[in-house]
Design a protein around this motif. Structure first.
Motif, PDB file in Angstrom:
ATOM      1  N   SER A   1      54.805  49.086  32.871  1.00 27.05           N
ATOM      2  CA  SER A   1      54.104  50.097  33.667  1.00 27.05           C
ATOM      3  C   SER A   1      52.656  49.665  33.860  1.00 27.05           C
ATOM      4  O   SER A   1      52.147  48.814  33.136  1.00 27.05           O
TER       5      SER A   1
ATOM      6  N   TRP B   1      61.792  55.325  34.403  1.00 23.84           N
ATOM      7  CA  TRP B   1      60.653  55.168  35.304  1.00 23.84           C
ATOM      8  C   TRP B   1      60.757  53.882  36.126  1.00 23.84           C
ATOM      9  O   TRP B   1      60.032  53.682  37.082  1.00 23.84           O
TER      10      TRP B   1
ATOM     11  N   ILE C   1      52.929  55.904  33.052  1.00 26.09           N
ATOM     12  CA  ILE C   1      53.826  56.790  32.302  1.00 26.09           C
ATOM     13  C   ILE C   1      53.126  57.473  31.130  1.00 26.09           C
ATOM     14  O   ILE C   1      53.710  58.308  30.465  1.00 26.09           O
TER      15      ILE C   1
END
Length: 180
Positions: free
Chosen positions: A15, A29, A141
């Motif tokens: 991320s 995600w 996230i």
């Protein structure tokens, strides 16, 4: 006779805030649509073995299909593993990163894909990762499992290339020189 040293690489999604999974290990995600390959198939064509931790293995076992075909997957765990998915070639290993590299080298493997947060961190701390491909996804996230953990010393890397994709992913490749 001295065996040829195994080359080790990582190819991993992360991320924007540096996490490889949610705190519970979930990867929801990430876009699993598979519309853009981002060079994964080309990378995997160079790999003849995978090394991953037990948590990563259990996560991959939960996927709709086994993504590695018959390529040998070596799972690091101090506990016995359950049955492997149909068609998977799975081996149970335990030991230090150096011992694992030595064993795989002696068995004739040339390029191993190292996967899983703790496993990557252990191999990096041992100076046993030579190649990093980081795929930074355009999402924050907030919390999760970090790609990199605490280090005993700085690890210098050499930038090889950076590529951006239309879906917002930024892929950066690094070489990790041997630490003297």
């Amino acid at each position: 006779m001295q065996t040829r040293r195994l080359r080790t690489s990582i190819f991993i999604g992360v991320s924007l805030d540096g996490f490889i999974a949610r705190p519970n290990g979930a990867l929801d995600w990430m876009d699993h649509g598979g519309a853009v390959d981002h060079g994964y198939t080309t990378f995997m064509a160079t790999v003849d073995a995978l090394v991953m931790g037990r948590h990563t293995y259990e996560t991959v076992c939960g996927f709709d299909h086994w993504p590695y075909g018959t390529r040998p997957v070596h799972v690091l765990s101090s506990a016995p593993l359950g049955p492997a998915p149909d068609g998977a070639v799975v081996h149970h290993l335990a030991g230090t990163p150096a011992a694992i590299v030595d064993e795989l080298s002696a068995r004739g493997f040339r390029h191993a894909y190292i996967d899983g947060g703790i496993t990557i961190q252990r191999f990096l701390r041992a100076g046993l990762i030579q190649h990093l491909i980081l795929n930074r996804l355009p999402v924050l996230i907030g919390q999760g499992i970090p790609l990199f953990g605490a280090l005993d010393q700085d690890i210098p890397v050499r930038h090889v290339r950076t590529e951006t994709f239309g879906d917002g992913l930024v892929q950066t490749e690094y070489e990790v020189p041997a630490i003297a």
